[in-house]
Design a protein around this motif. Sequence first.
Motif, PDB file in Angstrom:
ATOM      1  N   MET A   1       0.854  -1.188   0.000  1.00  0.00           N
ATOM      2  CA  MET A   1       0.000   0.000   0.000  1.00  0.00           C
ATOM      3  C   MET A   1       0.896   1.245   0.000  1.00  0.00           C
ATOM      4  O   MET A   1       1.937   1.270   0.623  1.00  0.00           O
ATOM      5  CB  MET A   1      -0.890   0.015   1.233  1.00  0.00           C
ATOM      6  N   THR A   2       0.443   2.262  -0.681  1.00  0.00           N
ATOM      7  CA  THR A   2       1.162   3.520  -0.794  1.00  0.00           C
ATOM      8  C   THR A   2       0.389   4.602  -0.050  1.00  0.00           C
ATOM      9  O   THR A   2      -0.831   4.585  -0.013  1.00  0.00           O
ATOM     10  CB  THR A   2       1.306   3.913  -2.284  1.00  0.00           C
ATOM     11  N   GLU A   3       1.111   5.558   0.519  1.00  0.00           N
ATOM     12  CA  GLU A   3       0.474   6.662   1.218  1.00  0.00           C
ATOM     13  C   GLU A   3       0.315   7.850   0.270  1.00  0.00           C
ATOM     14  O   GLU A   3       1.205   8.163  -0.514  1.00  0.00           O
ATOM     15  CB  GLU A   3       1.304   7.083   2.428  1.00  0.00           C
ATOM     16  N   TYR A   4      -0.859   8.485   0.359  1.00  0.00           N
ATOM     17  CA  TYR A   4      -1.184   9.653  -0.454  1.00  0.00           C
ATOM     18  C   TYR A   4      -1.711  10.758   0.438  1.00  0.00           C
ATOM     19  O   TYR A   4      -2.362  10.496   1.449  1.00  0.00           O
ATOM     20  CB  TYR A   4      -2.256   9.321  -1.501  1.00  0.00           C
ATOM     21  N   VAL A  37     -13.801   5.419   3.236  1.00  0.00           N
ATOM     22  CA  VAL A  37     -12.438   5.016   2.874  1.00  0.00           C
ATOM     23  C   VAL A  37     -12.161   3.567   3.272  1.00  0.00           C
ATOM     24  O   VAL A  37     -11.752   2.760   2.427  1.00  0.00           O
ATOM     25  CB  VAL A  37     -11.386   5.995   3.438  1.00  0.00           C
ATOM     26  N   PRO A  38     -12.375   3.159   4.531  1.00  0.00           N
ATOM     27  CA  PRO A  38     -12.134   1.753   4.859  1.00  0.00           C
ATOM     28  C   PRO A  38     -13.094   0.797   4.143  1.00  0.00           C
ATOM     29  O   PRO A  38     -12.710  -0.317   3.798  1.00  0.00           O
ATOM     30  CB  PRO A  38     -12.297   1.672   6.376  1.00  0.00           C
ATOM     31  N   GLU A  39     -14.316   1.247   3.892  1.00  0.00           N
ATOM     32  CA  GLU A  39     -15.265   0.418   3.143  1.00  0.00           C
ATOM     33  C   GLU A  39     -14.758   0.140   1.736  1.00  0.00           C
ATOM     34  O   GLU A  39     -15.067  -0.895   1.155  1.00  0.00           O
ATOM     35  CB  GLU A  39     -16.637   1.099   3.070  1.00  0.00           C
ATOM     36  N   GLN A  40     -13.964   1.077   1.182  1.00  0.00           N
ATOM     37  CA  GLN A  40     -13.416   0.944  -0.168  1.00  0.00           C
ATOM     38  C   GLN A  40     -12.026   0.301  -0.166  1.00  0.00           C
ATOM     39  O   GLN A  40     -11.353   0.262  -1.194  1.00  0.00           O
ATOM     40  CB  GLN A  40     -13.340   2.321  -0.839  1.00  0.00           C
ATOM     41  N   GLY A  41     -11.566  -0.187   0.993  1.00  0.00           N
ATOM     42  CA  GLY A  41     -10.286  -0.881   1.078  1.00  0.00           C
ATOM     43  C   GLY A  41      -9.096   0.008   1.355  1.00  0.00           C
ATOM     44  O   GLY A  41      -7.955  -0.443   1.286  1.00  0.00           O
ATOM     45  N   GLY A  42      -9.329   1.274   1.665  1.00  0.00           N
ATOM     46  CA  GLY A  42      -8.242   2.185   2.006  1.00  0.00           C
ATOM     47  C   GLY A  42      -8.155   2.371   3.507  1.00  0.00           C
ATOM     48  O   GLY A  42      -8.902   1.763   4.277  1.00  0.00           O
ATOM     49  N   ALA A  84      -3.514   3.653   0.099  1.00  0.00           N
ATOM     50  CA  ALA A  84      -4.262   3.071  -1.006  1.00  0.00           C
ATOM     51  C   ALA A  84      -3.392   2.050  -1.740  1.00  0.00           C
ATOM     52  O   ALA A  84      -2.164   2.110  -1.673  1.00  0.00           O
ATOM     53  CB  ALA A  84      -4.708   4.167  -1.975  1.00  0.00           C
ATOM     54  N   ARG A  85      -4.049   1.148  -2.457  1.00  0.00           N
ATOM     55  CA  ARG A  85      -3.329   0.093  -3.177  1.00  0.00           C
ATOM     56  C   ARG A  85      -2.441   0.651  -4.280  1.00  0.00           C
ATOM     57  O   ARG A  85      -1.332   0.185  -4.502  1.00  0.00           O
ATOM     58  CB  ARG A  85      -4.320  -0.909  -3.776  1.00  0.00           C
ATOM     59  N   HIS A  89      -6.679   3.536  -7.101  1.00  0.00           N
ATOM     60  CA  HIS A  89      -7.429   3.381  -5.845  1.00  0.00           C
ATOM     61  C   HIS A  89      -7.438   4.706  -5.083  1.00  0.00           C
ATOM     62  O   HIS A  89      -8.471   5.124  -4.557  1.00  0.00           O
ATOM     63  CB  HIS A  89      -6.798   2.265  -5.014  1.00  0.00           C
ATOM     64  N   ALA A  90      -6.291   5.404  -5.043  1.00  0.00           N
ATOM     65  CA  ALA A  90      -6.204   6.694  -4.348  1.00  0.00           C
ATOM     66  C   ALA A  90      -7.115   7.727  -5.008  1.00  0.00           C
ATOM     67  O   ALA A  90      -7.759   8.523  -4.321  1.00  0.00           O
ATOM     68  CB  ALA A  90      -4.759   7.185  -4.328  1.00  0.00           C
TER      69      ALA A  90
END
Length: 114
Positions: A1-4, A37-42, A84-85, A89-90
């Motif tokens: 996962m990458t941070e944005y 955000v967590p519902e979308q996997g982030g 985010a993946r 995704h971000a």
Amino acid sequence: MTEYLILIYESEQIWENASEEQWQVAMAEHERFTQQVPEQGGKILGGEALQPTSTATTIRGDVITDGPFVETKEALGGYYVVEARDLDHAIALAKLCPAGDGGVELRPIMKFDS
């Protein structure tokens, strides 16, 4: 996962005279975002609202100026740090972020080896 970093830009004038109801609606929108955000996997790693640009201090070399450096119609009003993946995704997560009549800017966070 990458941070944005999601930077939220809006007109400050909208909030200068906002009613209690307008504030409540905005806070409800941000609460919904923090649930989506967590519902979308982030994952939200942090975020804050910022004081108005009139409280800013700009420093360029040895020159210190009260207030922002430039006049703009929209100002940075807050931010979220999300995980985010990938960029797609971000972007999907950033599209969920409330920004009123303004917009958001999405930037990957640079990581350095310790």
